[in-house]
Motif scaffolding. Structure first.
Motif, mmCIF file in Angstrom:
data_model
loop_
_atom_site.group_PDB
_atom_site.id
_atom_site.type_symbol
_atom_site.label_atom_id
_atom_site.label_comp_id
_atom_site.label_asym_id
_atom_site.label_seq_id
_atom_site.Cartn_x
_atom_site.Cartn_y
_atom_site.Cartn_z
ATOM 1 N N MET A 103 2.182 -2.935 7.419
ATOM 2 C CA MET A 103 2.681 -1.940 6.465
ATOM 3 C C MET A 103 1.510 -1.170 5.878
ATOM 4 O O MET A 103 0.623 -1.769 5.270
ATOM 5 C CB MET A 103 3.481 -2.625 5.345
ATOM 6 C CG MET A 103 3.865 -1.682 4.205
ATOM 7 S SD MET A 103 4.797 -2.484 2.893
ATOM 8 C CE MET A 103 6.418 -2.562 3.627
ATOM 9 N N ASP A 104 1.518 0.145 6.062
ATOM 10 C CA ASP A 104 0.479 0.990 5.479
ATOM 11 C C ASP A 104 0.906 1.343 4.061
ATOM 12 O O ASP A 104 1.983 1.906 3.845
ATOM 13 C CB ASP A 104 0.293 2.250 6.318
ATOM 14 C CG ASP A 104 -0.985 2.989 5.956
ATOM 15 O OD1 ASP A 104 -2.059 2.350 5.978
ATOM 16 O OD2 ASP A 104 -0.923 4.193 5.633
ATOM 17 N N VAL A 105 0.076 1.013 3.084
ATOM 18 C CA VAL A 105 0.461 1.155 1.678
ATOM 19 C C VAL A 105 -0.420 2.184 0.993
ATOM 20 O O VAL A 105 -1.653 2.097 1.027
ATOM 21 C CB VAL A 105 0.371 -0.198 0.933
ATOM 22 C CG1 VAL A 105 0.965 -0.060 -0.463
ATOM 23 C CG2 VAL A 105 1.081 -1.303 1.706
ATOM 24 N N THR A 106 0.218 3.167 0.357
ATOM 25 C CA THR A 106 -0.461 4.183 -0.431
ATOM 26 C C THR A 106 0.131 4.179 -1.839
ATOM 27 O O THR A 106 1.000 3.352 -2.168
ATOM 28 C CB THR A 106 -0.292 5.576 0.200
ATOM 29 O OG1 THR A 106 1.105 5.924 0.194
ATOM 30 C CG2 THR A 106 -0.813 5.604 1.636
ATOM 31 N N LYS B 133 7.284 -6.837 -2.190
ATOM 32 C CA LYS B 133 7.336 -7.579 -0.923
ATOM 33 C C LYS B 133 6.175 -8.556 -0.822
ATOM 34 O O LYS B 133 6.339 -9.709 -0.402
ATOM 35 C CB LYS B 133 7.281 -6.605 0.256
ATOM 36 C CG LYS B 133 8.575 -5.898 0.560
ATOM 37 C CD LYS B 133 8.445 -5.091 1.844
ATOM 38 C CE LYS B 133 9.773 -4.435 2.213
ATOM 39 N NZ LYS B 133 9.686 -3.692 3.482
ATOM 40 N N PHE B 134 4.988 -8.087 -1.203
ATOM 41 C CA PHE B 134 3.798 -8.928 -1.100
ATOM 42 C C PHE B 134 3.921 -10.149 -2.011
ATOM 43 O O PHE B 134 3.597 -11.272 -1.611
ATOM 44 C CB PHE B 134 2.555 -8.119 -1.467
ATOM 45 C CG PHE B 134 1.283 -8.915 -1.432
ATOM 46 C CD1 PHE B 134 0.594 -9.089 -0.236
ATOM 47 C CD2 PHE B 134 0.779 -9.518 -2.572
ATOM 48 C CE1 PHE B 134 -0.567 -9.845 -0.189
ATOM 49 C CE2 PHE B 134 -0.380 -10.266 -2.538
ATOM 50 C CZ PHE B 134 -1.052 -10.432 -1.337
ATOM 51 N N CYS C 236 -3.157 -10.012 5.568
ATOM 52 C CA CYS C 236 -2.079 -10.400 6.480
ATOM 53 C C CYS C 236 -1.623 -11.807 6.125
ATOM 54 O O CYS C 236 -2.442 -12.727 6.052
ATOM 55 C CB CYS C 236 -2.547 -10.340 7.932
ATOM 56 S SG CYS C 236 -1.199 -10.535 9.120
ATOM 57 N N LEU C 237 -0.332 -11.953 5.893
ATOM 58 C CA LEU C 237 0.244 -13.230 5.499
ATOM 59 C C LEU C 237 0.853 -13.904 6.717
ATOM 60 O O LEU C 237 1.626 -13.289 7.463
ATOM 61 C CB LEU C 237 1.310 -13.009 4.428
ATOM 62 C CG LEU C 237 0.876 -12.108 3.256
ATOM 63 C CD1 LEU C 237 2.034 -11.883 2.303
ATOM 64 C CD2 LEU C 237 -0.314 -12.710 2.533
ATOM 65 N N PRO D 148 1.329 -7.997 8.052
ATOM 66 C CA PRO D 148 0.083 -7.314 7.679
ATOM 67 C C PRO D 148 0.310 -6.157 6.706
ATOM 68 O O PRO D 148 1.203 -5.332 6.901
ATOM 69 C CB PRO D 148 -0.442 -6.791 9.031
ATOM 70 C CG PRO D 148 0.785 -6.625 9.870
ATOM 71 C CD PRO D 148 1.820 -7.586 9.369
ATOM 72 N N PHE D 149 -0.495 -6.121 5.651
ATOM 73 C CA PHE D 149 -0.497 -5.026 4.680
ATOM 74 C C PHE D 149 -1.839 -4.299 4.776
ATOM 75 O O PHE D 149 -2.895 -4.949 4.727
ATOM 76 C CB PHE D 149 -0.330 -5.549 3.257
ATOM 77 C CG PHE D 149 1.012 -6.163 2.955
ATOM 78 C CD1 PHE D 149 1.983 -5.433 2.267
ATOM 79 C CD2 PHE D 149 1.309 -7.466 3.338
ATOM 80 C CE1 PHE D 149 3.217 -5.995 1.971
ATOM 81 C CE2 PHE D 149 2.537 -8.040 3.042
ATOM 82 C CZ PHE D 149 3.495 -7.302 2.358
ATOM 83 N N ASN D 150 -1.796 -2.991 4.899
ATOM 84 C CA ASN D 150 -3.018 -2.179 4.901
ATOM 85 C C ASN D 150 -3.012 -1.335 3.629
ATOM 86 O O ASN D 150 -2.330 -0.311 3.535
ATOM 87 C CB ASN D 150 -3.066 -1.281 6.137
ATOM 88 C CG ASN D 150 -4.383 -0.532 6.241
ATOM 89 O OD1 ASN D 150 -5.437 -1.131 6.402
ATOM 90 N ND2 ASN D 150 -4.331 0.784 6.139
ATOM 91 N N PHE D 151 -3.765 -1.778 2.607
ATOM 92 C CA PHE D 151 -3.788 -1.097 1.312
ATOM 93 C C PHE D 151 -4.920 -0.063 1.286
ATOM 94 O O PHE D 151 -6.097 -0.412 1.439
ATOM 95 C CB PHE D 151 -4.012 -2.105 0.179
ATOM 96 C CG PHE D 151 -2.897 -3.095 0.001
ATOM 97 C CD1 PHE D 151 -1.755 -2.769 -0.711
ATOM 98 C CD2 PHE D 151 -2.996 -4.372 0.545
ATOM 99 C CE1 PHE D 151 -0.727 -3.691 -0.884
ATOM 100 C CE2 PHE D 151 -1.977 -5.305 0.380
ATOM 101 C CZ PHE D 151 -0.838 -4.962 -0.335
ATOM 102 N N ASN D 152 -4.566 1.211 1.080
ATOM 103 C CA ASN D 152 -5.556 2.257 0.874
ATOM 104 C C ASN D 152 -5.828 2.345 -0.628
ATOM 105 O O ASN D 152 -4.901 2.594 -1.413
ATOM 106 C CB ASN D 152 -5.020 3.598 1.386
ATOM 107 C CG ASN D 152 -4.701 3.555 2.872
ATOM 108 O OD1 ASN D 152 -5.557 3.776 3.707
ATOM 109 N ND2 ASN D 152 -3.439 3.254 3.203
ATOM 110 N N VAL D 153 -7.077 2.131 -1.050
ATOM 111 C CA VAL D 153 -7.381 2.020 -2.478
ATOM 112 C C VAL D 153 -8.444 3.036 -2.890
ATOM 113 O O VAL D 153 -9.369 3.329 -2.137
ATOM 114 C CB VAL D 153 -7.832 0.590 -2.844
ATOM 115 C CG1 VAL D 153 -6.724 -0.409 -2.562
ATOM 116 C CG2 VAL D 153 -9.095 0.189 -2.098
#
Length: 404
Positions: A1-4, A14-15, A70-71, A87-92
């Motif tokens: 999941m791409d997270v913005t 969800k996380f 990634c869990l 998998p979570f892809n957090f853009n920070v």
């Protein structure tokens, strides 16, 4: 999941649920640089303390732009057991202000790091404009405490500078006239931020006056002491909500820490240092102090690079411990009991050096190392923990790991 910034609220929910249920977590970060100069690069001759000081300098100089988490959860379907990956892809991107209070910090950027990211199709516009804000935990609480004290105190805290002394005198005269009148509202024009701060500072000594910010002016209004107390309480709540919003991604790291799950990384010492420094507090001055701090932050760490480097059969078989080289070889030899969660598979980019995918590959590499068979690891959980827990790869004069 791409997270913005746009889908962060939904992703956080969800996380939070998934991290409470998972068996272990894999972590990876993308940064704006690694080491400032050759002098500050790690050396095999470093002592443990020297290595920590070099990495601490790097962490304090450079920023984090993506965090991949990634869990992995052991699941059984139709009598078949496997790890389900989320998998979570957090853009920070760091918060620059909180409710009008500037927290505009800086970080360095290595040209070679940006070229590397560009070659791997990193979206810089998305990072800046859609990046999830974050504010380190201790900074957030300091700002919250300072603003609360400022809003609730009835003491003056400013002395006008020479350029604004006349403005202060004129405003105090206008305020005295307003208090003596039957008017309920006074609108006083301002031309800069300093003038507005002066007005707030002068008005707040009066417990029956309140202020509201307006375009080009400050609105001063009258009310009972009880009304003003409610007004100030509302301002405190509003600012606290602004702090929570600016903290943003920090909430993910706090939930990860609270879950107390094993965290797997690849050559992960720098990632752990960044996670602590960017989202918890300043790094302690010595490695011994950091050891104590990380024990409460992420108490169970497993480094796949250390596993490979400390297991001669695996190192000899593959001849490398670099993730992008060994991960596909391990996938070929041991596909392993791993599947993507059905809600996450469509969002996986399969691009190395995207933090979310690298986190997935790190966790998958750990599972495949455990399932490699002859020449792999002893799969007894207690032996895995005994041999590899909290031993992070760092080739120094004192060995190939830093033991936390």
């Amino acid at each position: 999941m791409d997270v913005t910034r746009e889908n962060f609220g939904k992703a956080l929910a969800k996380f939070a649920q998934a991290v409470a249920e998972c068996d272990f977590v894999a972590l990876d970060m993308e940064m704006t640089g690694l080491y400032e100069t050759r002098e500050h690069q790690p050396s095999r001759l470093d002592t443990r303390e020297q290595r920590y000081q070099k990495l601490k300098r790097s962490v304090e100089a450079f920023g984090v732009i993506q965090v991949g988490i990634c869990l992995f959860t052991w699941t059984t379907k139709d009598g078949i057991g496997f790890y389900e990956a989320q998998p979570f892809n957090f853009n920070v991107f760091p918060a620059s202000s909180v409710g009008g209070v500037s927290v505009d910090e800086h970080f360095g950027c290595k040209i070679s790091a940006f070229e590397f990211l560009a070659k791997n199709a990193f979206d810089f516009n998305k990072w800046v404009y859609q990046g999830i804000p974050f504010l380190r935990g201790d900074t957030a609480e300091r700002i919250r405490s300072e603003r609360t004290l400022l809003l609730t105190s009835r003491q003056r805290s400013m002395t006008p500078d020479d350029r604004h002394s006349d403005f202060a005198v004129q405003f105090e005269a206008a305020l005295a006239e307003f208090i003596a009148s039957k008017d309920t509202i006074l609108r006083y024009d301002t031309t800069n931020t300093y003038q507005r701060k002066l007005i707030y500072d002068i008005v707040r000594i009066h417990d029956t006056l309140g202020t509201r910010s307006r375009v080009g002016c400050i609105e001063i209004f009258k009310g009972s002491r009880k009304t003003m107390q409610r007004h100030i309480g509302h301002k405190v709540q509003q600012f606290s909500a602004c702090v929570d919003e600016a903290r943003g991604f920090t909430a993910v790291i706090e939930r990860l820490s609270a879950a107390q799950k094993p965290v797997v990384g690849h050559n992960m010492l720098l990632d752990v240092l960044h996670a602590y420094s960017k989202f918890v507090a300043q790094l302690p001055p010595t490695f011994a102090e950091f050891e104590r701090a990380v024990a409460g932050f992420l108490p169970a760490l497993i480094d796949t690079k250390f596993i490979i480097e400390s297991t001669p059969d695996i190192k000899a078989r593959y001849g490398t411990s670099n993730l992008d080289e060994i991960a596909p070889l391990l996938e070929r030899d041991c596909a392993g009991p791993i599947r993507f969660h059905p809600h996450f598979h469509r969002n996986v980019s399969h691009n190395m050096h995207e933090a979310g995918f690298d986190a997935y590959m790190t966790g998958a590499t750990f599972v495949r190392l455990l399932n490699l068979g002859s020449g792999g690891l002893d799969r007894a959980p207690e032996l895995v923990l005994y041999r590899y827990l909290n031993k992070l790869y760092a080739s120094t004069a004192e060995g190939i790991s830093l033991n936390l």
